[in-house]
Design a protein around this motif. Structure first.
Motif, PDB file in Angstrom:
ATOM      1  N   ALA A  23     -13.920 -36.115 -26.862  1.00  0.00           N
ATOM      2  CA  ALA A  23     -13.337 -35.145 -27.790  1.00  0.00           C
ATOM      3  C   ALA A  23     -14.067 -33.804 -27.709  1.00  0.00           C
ATOM      4  O   ALA A  23     -13.447 -32.736 -27.760  1.00  0.00           O
ATOM      5  CB  ALA A  23     -13.384 -35.690 -29.214  1.00  0.00           C
ATOM      6  N   ILE A  24     -15.404 -33.843 -27.580  1.00  0.00           N
ATOM      7  CA  ILE A  24     -16.169 -32.599 -27.438  1.00  0.00           C
ATOM      8  C   ILE A  24     -15.792 -31.890 -26.145  1.00  0.00           C
ATOM      9  O   ILE A  24     -15.653 -30.658 -26.101  1.00  0.00           O
ATOM     10  CB  ILE A  24     -17.681 -32.892 -27.500  1.00  0.00           C
ATOM     11  N   VAL A  25     -15.616 -32.652 -25.077  1.00  0.00           N
ATOM     12  CA  VAL A  25     -15.217 -32.064 -23.791  1.00  0.00           C
ATOM     13  C   VAL A  25     -13.874 -31.366 -23.918  1.00  0.00           C
ATOM     14  O   VAL A  25     -13.675 -30.250 -23.404  1.00  0.00           O
ATOM     15  CB  VAL A  25     -15.165 -33.148 -22.698  1.00  0.00           C
ATOM     16  N   ILE A  26     -12.935 -31.999 -24.609  1.00  0.00           N
ATOM     17  CA  ILE A  26     -11.624 -31.382 -24.822  1.00  0.00           C
ATOM     18  C   ILE A  26     -11.782 -30.052 -25.555  1.00  0.00           C
ATOM     19  O   ILE A  26     -11.179 -29.035 -25.205  1.00  0.00           O
ATOM     20  CB  ILE A  26     -10.707 -32.321 -25.624  1.00  0.00           C
ATOM     21  N   GLY A  27     -12.616 -30.038 -26.605  1.00  0.00           N
ATOM     22  CA  GLY A  27     -12.819 -28.814 -27.378  1.00  0.00           C
ATOM     23  C   GLY A  27     -13.472 -27.711 -26.572  1.00  0.00           C
ATOM     24  O   GLY A  27     -13.016 -26.565 -26.567  1.00  0.00           O
ATOM     25  N   VAL A  28     -14.552 -28.045 -25.857  1.00  0.00           N
ATOM     26  CA  VAL A  28     -15.241 -27.043 -25.034  1.00  0.00           C
ATOM     27  C   VAL A  28     -14.338 -26.551 -23.918  1.00  0.00           C
ATOM     28  O   VAL A  28     -14.259 -25.348 -23.635  1.00  0.00           O
ATOM     29  CB  VAL A  28     -16.554 -27.622 -24.468  1.00  0.00           C
ATOM     30  N   GLY A  29     -13.621 -27.474 -23.266  1.00  0.00           N
ATOM     31  CA  GLY A  29     -12.726 -27.082 -22.188  1.00  0.00           C
ATOM     32  C   GLY A  29     -11.598 -26.190 -22.654  1.00  0.00           C
ATOM     33  O   GLY A  29     -11.114 -25.339 -21.903  1.00  0.00           O
ATOM     34  N   SER A  30     -11.183 -26.354 -23.909  1.00  0.00           N
ATOM     35  CA  SER A  30     -10.123 -25.515 -24.456  1.00  0.00           C
ATOM     36  C   SER A  30     -10.622 -24.123 -24.812  1.00  0.00           C
ATOM     37  O   SER A  30      -9.873 -23.149 -24.738  1.00  0.00           O
ATOM     38  CB  SER A  30      -9.519 -26.177 -25.700  1.00  0.00           C
ATOM     39  N   MET A  31     -11.895 -24.013 -25.225  1.00  0.00           N
ATOM     40  CA  MET A  31     -12.426 -22.722 -25.653  1.00  0.00           C
ATOM     41  C   MET A  31     -12.986 -21.899 -24.498  1.00  0.00           C
ATOM     42  O   MET A  31     -12.757 -20.693 -24.419  1.00  0.00           O
ATOM     43  CB  MET A  31     -13.512 -22.936 -26.718  1.00  0.00           C
ATOM     44  N   VAL A  32     -13.750 -22.533 -23.616  1.00  0.00           N
ATOM     45  CA  VAL A  32     -14.363 -21.797 -22.509  1.00  0.00           C
ATOM     46  C   VAL A  32     -13.302 -21.593 -21.437  1.00  0.00           C
ATOM     47  O   VAL A  32     -13.282 -22.250 -20.399  1.00  0.00           O
ATOM     48  CB  VAL A  32     -15.593 -22.532 -21.957  1.00  0.00           C
ATOM     49  N   GLY A  33     -12.391 -20.697 -21.725  1.00  0.00           N
ATOM     50  CA  GLY A  33     -11.261 -20.442 -20.827  1.00  0.00           C
ATOM     51  C   GLY A  33     -11.252 -19.016 -20.327  1.00  0.00           C
ATOM     52  O   GLY A  33     -12.284 -18.357 -20.229  1.00  0.00           O
ATOM     53  N   ALA A  34     -10.062 -18.536 -20.050  1.00  0.00           N
ATOM     54  CA  ALA A  34      -9.913 -17.212 -19.459  1.00  0.00           C
ATOM     55  C   ALA A  34     -10.428 -16.114 -20.375  1.00  0.00           C
ATOM     56  O   ALA A  34     -10.877 -15.061 -19.909  1.00  0.00           O
ATOM     57  CB  ALA A  34      -8.443 -16.969 -19.120  1.00  0.00           C
ATOM     58  N   GLY A  35     -10.397 -16.329 -21.703  1.00  0.00           N
ATOM     59  CA  GLY A  35     -10.765 -15.280 -22.638  1.00  0.00           C
ATOM     60  C   GLY A  35     -12.173 -14.758 -22.451  1.00  0.00           C
ATOM     61  O   GLY A  35     -12.407 -13.549 -22.508  1.00  0.00           O
ATOM     62  N   VAL A  36     -13.136 -15.658 -22.203  1.00  0.00           N
ATOM     63  CA  VAL A  36     -14.527 -15.233 -22.105  1.00  0.00           C
ATOM     64  C   VAL A  36     -14.761 -14.367 -20.877  1.00  0.00           C
ATOM     65  O   VAL A  36     -15.709 -13.588 -20.818  1.00  0.00           O
ATOM     66  CB  VAL A  36     -15.466 -16.455 -22.102  1.00  0.00           C
ATOM     67  N   PHE A  37     -13.900 -14.461 -19.871  1.00  0.00           N
ATOM     68  CA  PHE A  37     -14.073 -13.675 -18.652  1.00  0.00           C
ATOM     69  C   PHE A  37     -13.610 -12.236 -18.830  1.00  0.00           C
ATOM     70  O   PHE A  37     -13.865 -11.389 -17.973  1.00  0.00           O
ATOM     71  CB  PHE A  37     -13.323 -14.326 -17.487  1.00  0.00           C
ATOM     72  N   THR A  38     -12.905 -11.953 -19.917  1.00  0.00           N
ATOM     73  CA  THR A  38     -12.404 -10.596 -20.117  1.00  0.00           C
ATOM     74  C   THR A  38     -12.740 -10.018 -21.488  1.00  0.00           C
ATOM     75  O   THR A  38     -12.967  -8.819 -21.626  1.00  0.00           O
ATOM     76  CB  THR A  38     -10.871 -10.563 -19.963  1.00  0.00           C
ATOM     77  N   SER A  39     -12.798 -10.856 -22.531  1.00  0.00           N
ATOM     78  CA  SER A  39     -12.842 -10.337 -23.892  1.00  0.00           C
ATOM     79  C   SER A  39     -14.179  -9.694 -24.250  1.00  0.00           C
ATOM     80  O   SER A  39     -14.221  -8.793 -25.099  1.00  0.00           O
ATOM     81  CB  SER A  39     -12.520 -11.451 -24.891  1.00  0.00           C
ATOM     82  N   LEU A  40     -15.289 -10.116 -23.650  1.00  0.00           N
ATOM     83  CA  LEU A  40     -16.576  -9.532 -23.998  1.00  0.00           C
ATOM     84  C   LEU A  40     -16.638  -8.054 -23.624  1.00  0.00           C
ATOM     85  O   LEU A  40     -17.149  -7.228 -24.383  1.00  0.00           O
ATOM     86  CB  LEU A  40     -17.705 -10.311 -23.319  1.00  0.00           C
ATOM     87  N   GLY A  41     -16.103  -7.707 -22.452  1.00  0.00           N
ATOM     88  CA  GLY A  41     -16.076  -6.305 -22.061  1.00  0.00           C
ATOM     89  C   GLY A  41     -15.174  -5.480 -22.947  1.00  0.00           C
ATOM     90  O   GLY A  41     -15.524  -4.365 -23.363  1.00  0.00           O
ATOM     91  N   LEU A  42     -14.005  -6.014 -23.270  1.00  0.00           N
ATOM     92  CA  LEU A  42     -13.069  -5.294 -24.138  1.00  0.00           C
ATOM     93  C   LEU A  42     -13.663  -5.088 -25.532  1.00  0.00           C
ATOM     94  O   LEU A  42     -13.521  -4.022 -26.131  1.00  0.00           O
ATOM     95  CB  LEU A  42     -11.749  -6.062 -24.228  1.00  0.00           C
TER      96      LEU A  42
END
Length: 434
Positions: A23-42
């Motif tokens: 269940a933790i893997v599902i949660g982490v895999g759902s969050m650590v997605g495409a967003g972190v690769f772009t949203s920090l700069g924005l």
């Protein structure tokens, strides 16, 4: 064609195969997605030196919503997430609003992620959609659908395979930033929204938090699979908060590291901060690592989103809020295969007919409405399995609605029309049944 349980009699049940680690893997895999690769700069371009504060605000908002979802999932451990919670705590119409928002919003989100994946793998000069990119995106949807049809155990295994190299890449960037490894010049700015970081304002910090909030989207995926979790009253809350805490710490370390590698101005001027950091730390020849990492992150998010949509569709079909065949479950894999295939077909239609990058706002509106219903539902609980004051639920609902209705006007109007169509359709079907 998969074998299915008979449609007569009680609805077929999913099997509880998911433990705490899965269940933790599902949660982490759902969050650590495409967003972190772009949203920090924005977010850095609007929040400036207060980027970390914006990140904490985004994480706090996610934590409030996660508290509501964990409370509800522990009391109602069945598939469907806020659709089921709203229906049981507030009534049928509230549940339908949540379910409709999730299904429509997340379908658009999968399409956007699929096309983002295609742009990383098949870049175009203008960044505009072309035939090759569309077919690469469709192929990704087909592959992800095939994996989800194999069952929740295979979904967890695939998530581990996908998220492990992504976390390894982010770890390299984090370590490089903290040890001061910068063997090259900072790449040219990638075209951030503001062009340069300026002194932060309260509005800028809030905008940064709004951009970063969607990098946390996914913590509720565990709740939507509540019917497949073993010992749900203990497992679901622990998994939700464990996955969210891990992701928040990872994002904080990454934000500090990217500032060290690129500088605040460099971070604020690029929407591809991780790629630029890899180029600085390892050199241009290793940029492909960031491309592969971003592609895998997209696949991981798509994989878990697709599983969540099908489970919500299953729950809505059981209550006849969606066509009854969507409730069919494979006897061999315990997967709602009709709902899974239907969701894939909807995403493919979006990819063939729409510039999916423009529908991100539609997705955001639908999901924020979903979480607003969840918070109001949690407010009405008499049994508080997860400790937390009721005013947190009110705060969460208000924050979700505020963010939803401050999205671009076009996104708000289109999604209001989508909700109107869904509600009208449900009313017409209800009249015909009576």
């Amino acid at each position: 064609m998969p074998q299915t349980h008979p449609t007569a009699g009680p609805p077929a049940a999913l099997q509880r195969r998911l433990g705490l680690p899965g269940a933790i893997v599902i949660g982490v895999g759902s969050m650590v997605g495409a967003g972190v690769f772009t949203s920090l700069g924005l977010a850095a371009s609007t929040a400036g030196p207060l980027l970390v504060l914006a990140l904490v605000l985004a994480g706090a908002t996610a934590w409030v919503n996660a508290t509501a979802m964990a409370q509800l999932a522990a009391v109602h451990p069945t598939s469907g997430g806020a659709y089921v919670y709203g229906r049981r705590q507030l009534g049928e119409w509230a549940g339908f609003v949540a379910g409709w928002g999730f299904v429509t919003g997340k379908s658009a989100s999968i399409a956007a992620m699929a096309y983002t994946l295609a742009l990383y793998l098949v870049p175009t000069a203008s960044g505009a959609p072309d035939r090759t990119a569309r077919w690469v995106a469709i192929a990704a949807v087909v592959v992800i659908t095939g994996i989800t049809l194999l069952g929740i155990t295979r979904t967890v295994q695939a998530t581990v395979v996908i998220v492990t190299p992504v976390l390894a890449l982010l770890t390299v960037v984090i370590v490089a930033g903290f040890v001061g490894v910068t063997p090259g010049p900072v790449p040219a700015p990638g075209g951030g929204p503001s062009g340069a970081v300026t002194d932060p304002t309260p509005l800028g910090v809030l905008q940064g938090a709004g951009l970063l909030f969607f990098a946390f989207a996914g913590y509720a995926r565990i709740a939507t699979m509540g019917e497949e979790v073993r010992d749900p009253r203990r497992t679901i809350p622990r998994a939700v908060f464990g996955a969210l805490a891990f992701t928040l710490v990872l994002y904080l370390l990454l934000a500090l590291s990217l500032q060290a590698v690129l500088g605040l101005q460099g971070l604020g001027q690029t929407p591809t901060a991780v790629r630029d950091a890899v180029e600085v730390v390892l050199g241009p020849d290793w940029v492909w690592l960031a491309v592969v990492g971003a592609a895998l992150a997209c696949l991981g998010s798509m994989l878990n989103l697709a599983a969540g949509i099908s489970r919500t569709g299953l729950a809505m079909a059981r209550e006849r809020d969606l066509p009854r065949p969507l409730a069919r479950i494979s006897a061999r894999t315990s997967v709602p295969w009709v709902a899974q295939l239907t969701a894939a077909a909807v995403v493919i239609v979006l990819l063939l007919t729409t510039d999916v990058l423009t529908v991100v706002g539609f997705s955001s509106f639908g999901v924020l409405v979903y979480y607003a219903v969840a918070n109001v539902s949690a407010l009405t609980l008499t049994e508080r399995v997860v400790p937390g004051p009721r005013w947190l639920n009110l705060l969460g609902a208000a924050a979700c609605l505020l963010l939803a209705f401050t999205l671009p006007v076009q996104s708000v109007l289109v999604m209001l029309a989508v909700f109107a169509v869904g509600l009208a359709g449900r009313a017409v079907v209800g009249l015909r049944r009576r």
